[in-house]
Design a protein around this motif. Structure first.
Motif, mmCIF file in Angstrom:
data_model
loop_
_atom_site.group_PDB
_atom_site.id
_atom_site.type_symbol
_atom_site.label_atom_id
_atom_site.label_comp_id
_atom_site.label_asym_id
_atom_site.label_seq_id
_atom_site.Cartn_x
_atom_site.Cartn_y
_atom_site.Cartn_z
ATOM 1 N N VAL A 155 0.827 -1.211 0.000
ATOM 2 C CA VAL A 155 0.000 0.000 0.000
ATOM 3 C C VAL A 155 0.858 1.257 0.000
ATOM 4 O O VAL A 155 0.463 2.293 -0.559
ATOM 5 C CB VAL A 155 -0.948 -0.019 1.217
ATOM 6 N N MET A 156 2.022 1.195 0.593
ATOM 7 C CA MET A 156 2.878 2.365 0.783
ATOM 8 C C MET A 156 3.168 3.144 -0.498
ATOM 9 O O MET A 156 3.068 4.386 -0.503
ATOM 10 C CB MET A 156 4.190 1.932 1.443
ATOM 11 N N ALA A 181 6.894 5.232 -8.495
ATOM 12 C CA ALA A 181 8.077 4.477 -8.906
ATOM 13 C C ALA A 181 9.072 4.337 -7.759
ATOM 14 O O ALA A 181 9.606 3.238 -7.503
ATOM 15 C CB ALA A 181 8.731 5.161 -10.110
ATOM 16 N N ILE A 182 9.325 5.428 -7.055
ATOM 17 C CA ILE A 182 10.233 5.372 -5.901
ATOM 18 C C ILE A 182 9.662 4.460 -4.830
ATOM 19 O O ILE A 182 10.387 3.679 -4.188
ATOM 20 C CB ILE A 182 10.470 6.787 -5.340
ATOM 21 N N GLY A 183 8.345 4.519 -4.621
ATOM 22 C CA GLY A 183 7.716 3.663 -3.625
ATOM 23 C C GLY A 183 7.822 2.192 -3.958
ATOM 24 O O GLY A 183 8.045 1.358 -3.069
ATOM 25 N N VAL A 184 7.668 1.852 -5.230
ATOM 26 C CA VAL A 184 7.801 0.449 -5.644
ATOM 27 C C VAL A 184 9.220 -0.056 -5.402
ATOM 28 O O VAL A 184 9.421 -1.183 -4.925
ATOM 29 C CB VAL A 184 7.412 0.293 -7.126
ATOM 30 N N MET A 185 10.210 0.773 -5.690
ATOM 31 C CA MET A 185 11.594 0.368 -5.446
ATOM 32 C C MET A 185 11.856 0.178 -3.952
ATOM 33 O O MET A 185 12.511 -0.796 -3.534
ATOM 34 C CB MET A 185 12.553 1.389 -6.040
ATOM 35 N N LEU A 186 11.360 1.102 -3.136
ATOM 36 C CA LEU A 186 11.521 0.963 -1.685
ATOM 37 C C LEU A 186 10.826 -0.289 -1.164
ATOM 38 O O LEU A 186 11.392 -1.046 -0.361
ATOM 39 C CB LEU A 186 10.956 2.191 -0.980
ATOM 40 N N ALA A 187 9.589 -0.515 -1.632
ATOM 41 C CA ALA A 187 8.860 -1.710 -1.200
ATOM 42 C C ALA A 187 9.590 -2.971 -1.622
ATOM 43 O O ALA A 187 9.627 -3.954 -0.864
ATOM 44 C CB ALA A 187 7.444 -1.689 -1.784
ATOM 45 N N GLY A 188 10.191 -2.966 -2.808
ATOM 46 C CA GLY A 188 10.961 -4.125 -3.247
ATOM 47 C C GLY A 188 12.151 -4.401 -2.345
ATOM 48 O O GLY A 188 12.441 -5.559 -2.015
ATOM 49 N N VAL A 189 12.825 -3.335 -1.938
ATOM 50 C CA VAL A 189 13.958 -3.501 -1.019
ATOM 51 C C VAL A 189 13.485 -4.044 0.332
ATOM 52 O O VAL A 189 14.087 -4.964 0.894
ATOM 53 C CB VAL A 189 14.686 -2.158 -0.837
ATOM 54 N N PHE A 190 12.383 -3.504 0.851
ATOM 55 C CA PHE A 190 11.876 -3.946 2.146
ATOM 56 C C PHE A 190 11.434 -5.414 2.108
ATOM 57 O O PHE A 190 11.734 -6.184 3.022
ATOM 58 C CB PHE A 190 10.704 -3.061 2.574
ATOM 59 N N VAL A 191 10.706 -5.786 1.056
ATOM 60 C CA VAL A 191 10.229 -7.171 0.956
ATOM 61 C C VAL A 191 11.403 -8.124 0.782
ATOM 62 O O VAL A 191 11.439 -9.210 1.385
ATOM 63 C CB VAL A 191 9.229 -7.302 -0.209
ATOM 64 N N THR A 192 12.391 -7.744 -0.045
ATOM 65 C CA THR A 192 13.569 -8.589 -0.234
ATOM 66 C C THR A 192 14.314 -8.791 1.073
ATOM 67 O O THR A 192 14.740 -9.903 1.409
ATOM 68 C CB THR A 192 14.509 -7.967 -1.279
#
Length: 284
Positions: A155-156, A181-192
């Motif tokens: 959601v972030m 776009a920035i949020g998707v990259m951050l979420a990807g880092v957090f989930v990884t």
């Protein structure tokens, strides 16, 4: 029909539709129930059976508190609910893939081909769902922590663009795209990092494992703040949206109706927000 009111009515006037607002407030109240449904059984199990593993809380309550017949009834209801949820999810996956992607890209696709593609999408979606059970099993805090973490990171990226896109007339489409776009990259880092585990995560991203960044709620807070900053920075350096579009998508605070006392939607919203915050503070 605009999600916030009729298509012929400016967004600044939609709060006059009190029945729509009451329906929204009621859905917020319903959204509070999962907090008790998920949290209270764990609190009860902690008080009655201290020392049990968190992952088997539900099974412990079933075995220790319910008689044999009622236990079977609860399990049957749980199984029926799971099957119903899976069937609706599979139907949604099939419809989404065939109608929103395949038919739009290839309008002349035959009905037989659409059925085959829908079935293939169901098989692939089921396989992905099965693979998703592994990180759930590897999460030491259990299913609830996993669901809350993943939901927050999903959601972030989109929340600041939607919220400030409605509330602020200075937010632009370009700013929303960049923030997403920035949020998707951050979420990807957090989930990884979540899937890698704490030991490997500290080696790869040590800055994510500080006292104020390791918990998923802190990550959601700082991530949302960064996305919001990007949203407004890009919006201020790009061309402002036309007033015609803003009239249908953004609140015009100058044209809001005057305060109407206890019937006013703003007072009702404030009371509901206060109740929500109080409940979460009490449970925290």
């Amino acid at each position: 029909m605009h999600p916030l009111g009729a298509s012929t009515q400016p967004l600044s006037e939609w709060p006059k539709q009190s029945h729509v607002l009451w329906a929204w407030f009621f859905t917020v109240l319903l959204k509070l129930t999962p907090v008790f449904i998920f949290a209270l059984p764990g609190v009860i199990a902690l008080a009655l059976f201290p020392g049990h593993e968190a992952k088997i809380t539900f099974v412990t309550l079933l075995n220790e508190l319910l008689p044999t017949g009622l236990r079977g009834l609860v399990l049957a209801a749980l199984l029926a609910a799971m099957i119903s949820s899976l069937l609706s999810m599979m139907n949604s996956i099939s419809t989404l893939v065939t109608k929103d992607y395949v038919v739009r890209l290839r309008p002349h696709t035959s009905e037989r081909a659409q059925v085959r593609i829908g079935r293939l999408a169901i098989v692939l979606g089921t396989a992905c769902g099965i693979l998703a059970t592994y990180p759930i099993a590897m999460t030491p805090e259990g299913l609830y922590k996993y669901l809350q973490t993943v939901s927050l990171f999903l959601v972030m990226p989109l929340t600041p663009a939607i919220f400030f896109g409605i509330m602020s007339r200075r937010v632009t489409f370009t700013g929303a795209v960049w923030s997403f776009a920035i949020g998707v990259m951050l979420a990807g880092v957090f989930v990884t990092d979540q899937l890698m585990g704490r030991e490997w995560g500290m080696r790869v991203w040590p800055c994510l494992h500080l006292p104020l960044t390791e918990n998923y709620t802190y990550r959601g807070l700082w991530g949302t703040a960064l996305i919001t900053l990007v949203l407004f920075l890009v919006s201020f350096v790009t061309r402002k949206t036309s007033e015609e579009k803003l009239a249908r998508t953004t609140v015009c605070w100058e044209r809001l109706a005057p305060f109407e006392g206890w019937k006013d939607w703003r007072l009702q919203w404030a009371v509901l927000a206060l109740v929500t915050i109080s409940l979460y503070v009490w449970l925290w």
